[in-house]
Design an enzyme around this catalytic site. Structure first.
Site, PDB file in Angstrom:
ATOM      1  N   ARG A  17       0.806  -1.222   0.000  1.00 44.52           N
ATOM      2  CA  ARG A  17       0.000   0.000   0.000  1.00 44.52           C
ATOM      3  C   ARG A  17       0.842   1.276   0.000  1.00 44.52           C
ATOM      4  NH1 ARG A  17      -5.405  -0.456   1.776  1.00 44.52           N
ATOM      5  NH2 ARG A  17      -5.423   1.830   1.589  1.00 44.52           N
ATOM      6  N   HIS A  43      16.062  -9.275   4.404  1.00 48.34           N
ATOM      7  CA  HIS A  43      16.681  -9.441   3.084  1.00 48.34           C
ATOM      8  C   HIS A  43      16.582  -8.113   2.347  1.00 48.34           C
ATOM      9  CE1 HIS A  43      16.941 -12.038  -0.857  1.00 48.34           C
ATOM     10  NE2 HIS A  43      17.774 -11.004  -0.871  1.00 48.34           N
ATOM     11  N   GLU A  70      20.471 -10.366   4.810  1.00 54.36           N
ATOM     12  CA  GLU A  70      20.661 -11.158   3.602  1.00 54.36           C
ATOM     13  C   GLU A  70      20.751 -10.212   2.410  1.00 54.36           C
ATOM     14  OE1 GLU A  70      18.044 -15.070   4.956  1.00 54.36           O
ATOM     15  OE2 GLU A  70      17.149 -13.567   3.643  1.00 54.36           O
ATOM     16  N   HIS A 215      14.679 -21.514   4.933  1.00 56.41           N
ATOM     17  CA  HIS A 215      13.914 -21.400   3.695  1.00 56.41           C
ATOM     18  C   HIS A 215      12.792 -22.436   3.671  1.00 56.41           C
ATOM     19  CE1 HIS A 215      13.139 -19.571  -0.176  1.00 56.41           C
ATOM     20  NE2 HIS A 215      12.779 -20.768  -0.587  1.00 56.41           N
TER      21      HIS A 215
END
EC number: 2.6.99.2
Length: 262
Positions: A17, A43, A70, A215
């Protein structure tokens, strides 16, 4: 077991948004106040689809928890992170493809410029971890470049576990390569994926490399990984944020922590 909470998707909701909420710092302090989260992972992608440079600056300035960033070996991102006054506790180098929905596999350690980026972080006193598939070559590369940590990509294991033990194969985003496999085949592949993670974790341990993993991990598939004694840290985000939408962030964190900190 250390619990790294990835809060990227708190920011994804904000960026959809282009507004000011949810506030990333509020998520940080909810995590901190549970006393169950050991570090925050974010990340910083090249396309800035969620975490922005300003988020990095704000988190590093006030976070009471260690921050793991990351990122790819992109020059602009490397220069930005190396220039920071407040340093992250570590940088985890990951592969990145602009067209991917999420990270699709481990880092290619033959990637041109990877060694130079590792040295750049080391020269600034920043610890480096490599997000890699559980393979010997990746461990030897890490050792050769004085990298003391790796994070094993658990996506293969997680997807197979989900295909077997959840309704993932009946969902709109089912993985086509797994959808038509019989349970026996899935079980065999899952067993092999787990054994590979366990073998390479043991190998890393004897090489003096700290092993993290992440992950695709969720409240169901994470349990089996706790059987790997040399695994020291799990980084988990999407499943916790998904549950938080329904039950609240604090409860979602506590439920995951109860599983991995037994």
């Amino acid at each position: 077991m250390r619990f790294g909470l990835n809060i990227d998707h708190i920011v994804t909701l904000r960026e959809i948004r282009k507004t000011y909420e949810p506030e990333i710092l509020e998520a940080l302090f909810i995590a901190k106040n549970t006393h169950k989260v050991d570090l925050i992972t974010i990340h910083l992608r090249e396309d800035k689809r969620h975490i922005q440079n300003e988020d990095v600056l704000r988190l590093l300035e006030i976070s009471p928890l260690p921050i793991n960033i990351e990122c790819s070996i992109n020059v602009a991102i490397t220069d930005f992170l190396c220039s920071l006054k407040n340093k992250p506790s570590k940088v985890t180098i990951v592969p990145e493809n602009r067209n991917e929905v999420t990270t699709e596999g481990g880092l290619d350690c033959s990637l041109k410029g990877l060694g130079e980026v590792i040295r750049a972080y080391h020269n600034k006193g920043i610890e480096v971890s490599l997000f890699v598939d559980p393979l010997k070559d990746a461990l030897h590369f890490a050792k050769e470049h004085q990298v003391k940590q790796v994070e094993f990509h658990t996506g293969v294991y997680a997807n197979l576990h989900n295909a077997l033990y959840s309704n993932a194969n009946n969902q709109i985003h089912a993985i086509s390569a797994l959808k038509d496999k019989c349970p026996k085949e899935l079980k065999e592949e899952l067993h092999n994926a787990f054994l590979q993670l366990r073998r390479m974790s043991k190998e890393a341990f004897f090489m003096g490399i700290v092993v993290c993993a992440g992950h695709g991990l969720n409240y169901t598939n994470v349990k089996e990984l706790l059987k790997i004694p040399s695994l020291r840290e799990l980084n988990i985000g999407h499943s916790v944020v998904s549950k938080a939408v329904l039950v609240g962030l604090e409860k979602a964190i506590l439920e995951m922590a109860q599983l991995i900190k037994r």
